[in-house]
Design an enzyme around this catalytic site. Structure first.
Site, PDB file in Angstrom:
ATOM      1  N   CYS A   2       0.822  -1.209   0.000  1.00  0.00           N
ATOM      2  CA  CYS A   2       0.000   0.000   0.000  1.00  0.00           C
ATOM      3  C   CYS A   2       0.857   1.260   0.000  1.00  0.00           C
ATOM      4  O   CYS A   2       1.955   1.268   0.549  1.00  0.00           O
ATOM      5  CB  CYS A   2      -0.868   0.028   1.244  1.00  0.00           C
ATOM      6  N   ARG A  27       5.158   0.072  -6.361  1.00  0.00           N
ATOM      7  CA  ARG A  27       5.128  -0.750  -5.156  1.00  0.00           C
ATOM      8  C   ARG A  27       4.103  -1.871  -5.244  1.00  0.00           C
ATOM      9  O   ARG A  27       4.119  -2.783  -4.433  1.00  0.00           O
ATOM     10  CB  ARG A  27       4.799   0.133  -3.952  1.00  0.00           C
ATOM     11  N   TRP A  84      -3.157  -2.574  -1.423  1.00  0.00           N
ATOM     12  CA  TRP A  84      -2.737  -3.936  -1.775  1.00  0.00           C
ATOM     13  C   TRP A  84      -3.453  -4.829  -0.780  1.00  0.00           C
ATOM     14  O   TRP A  84      -3.146  -4.797   0.415  1.00  0.00           O
ATOM     15  CB  TRP A  84      -1.216  -4.023  -1.631  1.00  0.00           C
ATOM     16  N   ASN A 110      -1.620   2.182   6.158  1.00  0.00           N
ATOM     17  CA  ASN A 110      -0.778   1.058   5.746  1.00  0.00           C
ATOM     18  C   ASN A 110      -0.501   0.218   6.982  1.00  0.00           C
ATOM     19  O   ASN A 110      -0.303   0.772   8.062  1.00  0.00           O
ATOM     20  CB  ASN A 110       0.573   1.545   5.221  1.00  0.00           C
ATOM     21  N   GLY A 111      -0.440  -1.091   6.815  1.00  0.00           N
ATOM     22  CA  GLY A 111      -0.144  -1.960   7.962  1.00  0.00           C
ATOM     23  C   GLY A 111      -1.328  -2.849   8.259  1.00  0.00           C
ATOM     24  O   GLY A 111      -2.203  -3.059   7.409  1.00  0.00           O
ATOM     25  N   GLU A 492      18.442 -17.245  -7.005  1.00  0.00           N
ATOM     26  CA  GLU A 492      18.032 -15.924  -7.484  1.00  0.00           C
ATOM     27  C   GLU A 492      17.448 -16.012  -8.909  1.00  0.00           C
ATOM     28  O   GLU A 492      16.444 -15.364  -9.217  1.00  0.00           O
ATOM     29  CB  GLU A 492      19.223 -14.962  -7.423  1.00  0.00           C
ATOM     30  N   LYS A 496      13.607 -14.967  -9.960  1.00  0.00           N
ATOM     31  CA  LYS A 496      13.294 -13.971 -10.989  1.00  0.00           C
ATOM     32  C   LYS A 496      12.261 -14.515 -11.970  1.00  0.00           C
ATOM     33  O   LYS A 496      11.308 -13.829 -12.294  1.00  0.00           O
ATOM     34  CB  LYS A 496      14.566 -13.559 -11.779  1.00  0.00           C
ATOM     35  N   GLU A 499       8.786 -14.792 -10.289  1.00  0.00           N
ATOM     36  CA  GLU A 499       8.035 -13.591  -9.940  1.00  0.00           C
ATOM     37  C   GLU A 499       7.592 -12.747 -11.131  1.00  0.00           C
ATOM     38  O   GLU A 499       6.575 -12.076 -11.041  1.00  0.00           O
ATOM     39  CB  GLU A 499       8.747 -12.745  -8.884  1.00  0.00           C
ATOM     40  N   HIS A 515      19.662 -36.644  -4.444  1.00  0.00           N
ATOM     41  CA  HIS A 515      18.901 -36.996  -3.247  1.00  0.00           C
ATOM     42  C   HIS A 515      17.397 -36.799  -3.454  1.00  0.00           C
ATOM     43  O   HIS A 515      16.652 -36.758  -2.485  1.00  0.00           O
ATOM     44  CB  HIS A 515      19.390 -36.169  -2.050  1.00  0.00           C
ATOM     45  N   LYS A 614       6.624  -3.945  -3.976  1.00  0.00           N
ATOM     46  CA  LYS A 614       8.053  -3.646  -3.980  1.00  0.00           C
ATOM     47  C   LYS A 614       8.654  -3.777  -2.593  1.00  0.00           C
ATOM     48  O   LYS A 614       9.690  -4.390  -2.413  1.00  0.00           O
ATOM     49  CB  LYS A 614       8.292  -2.242  -4.554  1.00  0.00           C
TER      50      LYS A 614
HETATM   51  O1  M6R Z   1      13.712  -4.335   0.274  1.00  0.00           O
HETATM   52  P1  M6R Z   1      14.232  -5.680   0.639  1.00  0.00           P
HETATM   53  O2  M6R Z   1      15.552  -5.985   0.031  1.00  0.00           O
HETATM   54  O3  M6R Z   1      14.251  -5.900   2.142  1.00  0.00           O
HETATM   55  O4  M6R Z   1      13.160  -6.689   0.043  1.00  0.00           O
HETATM   56  C1  M6R Z   1      13.272  -8.065   0.223  1.00  0.00           C
HETATM   57  C2  M6R Z   1      12.350  -8.807  -0.705  1.00  0.00           C
HETATM   58  O5  M6R Z   1      11.019  -8.460  -0.454  1.00  0.00           O
HETATM   59  C3  M6R Z   1      12.678  -8.555  -2.180  1.00  0.00           C
HETATM   60  O6  M6R Z   1      13.991  -8.880  -2.476  1.00  0.00           O
HETATM   61  C4  M6R Z   1      11.730  -9.380  -3.073  1.00  0.00           C
HETATM   62  O7  M6R Z   1      11.972 -10.742  -2.914  1.00  0.00           O
HETATM   63  C5  M6R Z   1      11.880  -8.975  -4.549  1.00  0.00           C
HETATM   64  N1  M6R Z   1      10.600  -9.022  -5.186  1.00  0.00           N
HETATM   65  C6  M6R Z   1      12.791  -9.864  -5.302  1.00  0.00           C
HETATM   66  O8  M6R Z   1      12.882  -9.539  -6.649  1.00  0.00           O
END
Ligand code: M6R
Length: 619
Positions: A2, A27, A84, A110-111, A492, A496, A499, A515, A614
């Site tokens: 949010c 975000r 959100w 927010n929260g 990683e 990517k 997501e 395994h 974000k």
């Molecule tokens: O702002 P931060 O680095 O603490 O965020 C951590 C994760 O939320 C962030 O890396 C998230 O996994 C991304 N969408 C990855 O691309």
């Protein structure tokens, strides 16, 4: 997640409110809304002028809200929100701002209000009518009740005292139109100071270009914004003197600059952002790093006998790479924990433990909670954070900024390589104090300085990587494999493609295949193998043979000139030779590009992937 914006000034509030919401679009959100105090409107019934709150909401993009507003909403004081969904599905009635029964109070939040159920039950019994399924709406009704007897500010504090959970709240009232109130508890809010006008937002990027000075609210603080500026107080009404920080005026950072998406722009920025992270910090002759942010704790760092790194998502993956670096070259036992687990694990910490928080945004709720727990237990806390002045940067004892510049795309890319830059520098800094030889230190410094050029060479292969993405675009499942330093790179790469291209992918250490996961291999499965020429190269080769022998396809990331891999793998992307500990800095680039181009082929909204935000400022 949010987003909140608020405006108190002389211009039409809707102009900044819409612009601010647009700047926060990255975000992630599902609906949006504004509430503006309307200047005096004639009330036909009692023939008196009165002030009203006009609220407009819509599901979907801010542009939908803009269409609905159609420039018609007047007034110079207002609040707005991008939601959100947490409590209640994405819908117009659940979108913020929320109002009380009489529409005299409006709030954005927010929260999460954890005790909203109990509060709602009590309010409903008292006859309050709720229009939404959100936790936020209780705030508006609690304010309504409190304002029966108290002025707005006192009613606001009374309301806050009844809430359990996390919040950044901004409220306006038609009964007291001369002020705007805001409060923070575990969800960021920042005040922007203009000339004769005040701004508030959950993220400083909403105000970029509009303000020169900002004030970050801390937990347990409220701010009262009025015609004379602002005051910050504690919940017990004690005034707080706050530092006003200068804000760089750079609107251009939030533009694509000729790239179709922020993600691609940020991938291509990496040679520069990596060099920026190193700038002024390498000491080539001493084979050492200069980290000004750690100066005040230099002595204590010498006695540290254990490091724990806490982080989430991509930052967790950089932390895993850092673990290999710190143990191999600095000789310090290092553990990496997902912050969301660490905070509930009753970790054993003491003064000789350094807990490092890695976070791009500096606002991730789990990482922040982990660092607070570590601080309470007496550990030294260190931040590796990108956003200057963010909550984690301020909550840690000391820190090193990544200097990657604003990262707008939800999928993190340049933050990852900048975090690795800082972890390499930290390894040098601690290593050289603990037996890392001058020769090795100098070698690491030399190789670090070469990385930006190497990155450019990898990025120059974007067209070829795009062709591969086209070839594999319809692939329904991937394995991402790597060992040692490049096991986190595999994780990683898998994150990517999950997501942004929504393709199920599993990151795994190559050595663990036998395994269990090798049972998955058949001609329909593609394994993306990160296998540069390093100390585990032969092991990776055996892993690849096992996959190929079972009919699986292999897309390999290999060191320049590796003819053996060309002969065996289905497809190969090359990266330049560097030190093993630095190879993830190069290996991750084709993985980012591959995920990006697969998502392009599949036609997805790359900078705003579904269900993602974000910065994750709630649990
Ligand atoms: O702002 P931060 O680095 O603490 O965020 C951590 C994760 O939320 C962030 O890396 C998230 O996994 C991304 N969408 C990855 O691309």
């Amino acid at each position: 997640m949010c987003g909140i914006v608020g405006y108190f000034g002389k211009r039409p509030a809707q102009d900044f409110l819409l612009e601010g919401l647009k700047r926060l679009e990255y975000r992630g959100y599902d609906s949006a809304g504004v509430a503006v105090l309307q200047n005096k409107i004639a009330n036909r019934k009692n023939k008196k002028d009165e002030i009203l709150i006009r609220t407009v909401k819509s599901v979907g993009k801010v542009s939908e809200l803009e269409k609905k507003l159609n420039g018609k909403i007047e007034g110079v004081i207002g609040i707005a929100h991008t939601r959100w969904a947490t409590h209640g599905k994405p819908s117009e009635k659940n979108a913020h701002p929320h109002t009380d029964c009489g529409g005299r109070v409006a709030v954005v939040h927010n929260g999460i209000i954890e005790n909203y159920r109990e509060l709602k039950d009590v309010l409903e019994k008292r006859g309050h009518r709720f229009r939404s399924e959100t936790d936020t709406e209780v705030i508006a009704h609690l304010l309504e009740v409190a304002m029966e007897k108290l002025p707005f500010e006192e009613a606001f504090v009374k309301t806050l005292k009844q809430l359990k959970g996390a919040y950044g709240i901004v409220a306006i009232s038609a009964k007291d139109p001369g002020v705007m109130l805001a409060a923070r508890l575990s969800s960021p809010l920042v005040l922007g100071i203009g000339s004769g006008e005040m701004f508030i937002a959950s993220d400083v990027s909403a105000m970029m270009g509009d303000v020169k000075r900002v004030v970050y609210l801390d937990d347990g603080e409220i701010t009262v914004i009025g015609n004379d500026g602002y005051v910050v107080k504690t919940f017990s009404h004690r005034k707080r003197e706050k530092e006003e920080l200068a804000l760089e005026r750079d609107k251009t950072v939030a533009e694509h600059r000729g790239y179709p998406h922020f993600m691609l722009k940020e991938i291509f920025e990496q040679p520069k952002s990596f060099a920026d992270a190193l700038r002024g910090r390498l000491l080539p002759d001493d084979g050492m790093a200069r980290l000004g942010g750690l100066r005040t704790v230099a002595k204590r760092l010498r006695s540290i006998d254990r490091i724990i790194i806490v982080s989430c998502g991509t930052s967790y993956h950089s932390a895993l790479t850092g673990e290999y670096m710190l143990e191999e070259y600095a000789g310090i036992p290092t553990e990496v924990e997902m912050a969301s687990e660490f905070r509930y694990r009753k970790p054993l910490l003491d003064k000789k433990t350094a807990v490092i928080a890695i976070s791009q945004s500096g606002e991730t709720a789990d990482t922040l909670a982990a660092i607070r727990e570590a601080k309470e237990k007496g550990a030294l806390t260190i931040g590796i954070v990108n956003v200057v002045g963010s909550t984690i940067a301020r909550a840690t004892d000391v820190g090193v900024y990544c200097h990657a510049g604003p990262e707008i795309s939800v999928a993190s890319t340049k933050a990852f390589t900048s975090q690795l830059a800082i972890l390499s520098l930290l390894t040098l800094y601690l290593g050289r104090q603990r037996g890392l030889s001058l020769v090795m230190g100098q070698r690491i410094v030399r190789e670090l300085a070469r990385i930006p050029k190497h990155m450019e060479r990898v990025l120059a292969q974007a067209k070829d990587i795009r062709k591969l993405a086209k070839k594999y675009a319809k692939q329904e499942h991937y394995l991402y494999l790597g060992r040692k330093y490049n096991f986190p790179s595999a994780l990683e790469g898998a994150l990517k493609i999950k997501e942004i291209a929504y393709v199920p992918a599993q990151g795994y250490p190559t050595g663990e295949m036998k395994h269990g996961p090798i049972a998955l291999i058949d001609p329909s499965v593609v394994s993306v193998m990160v296998m540069p020429r390093d100390s585990v190269y032969e092991k990776n080769m055996s892993g690849m043979e096992e996959i190929l022998a079972r009919g699986g396809k292999v897309l390999a990331i290999a060191t320049d000139g590796d003819a053996a891999i060309v002969r065996k793998a289905t497809d190969v992307i090359f990266i330049p030779k560097t030190l093993e500990m630095l190879s993830p800095l190069l290996a991750v680039l084709p993985l980012q590009l591959f995920a990006y181009y697969v998502a392009v082929e599949r036609g997805y909204d790359i900078d705003k992937p579904r269900n993602l935000a974000k910065s994750v400022t709630v649990e």
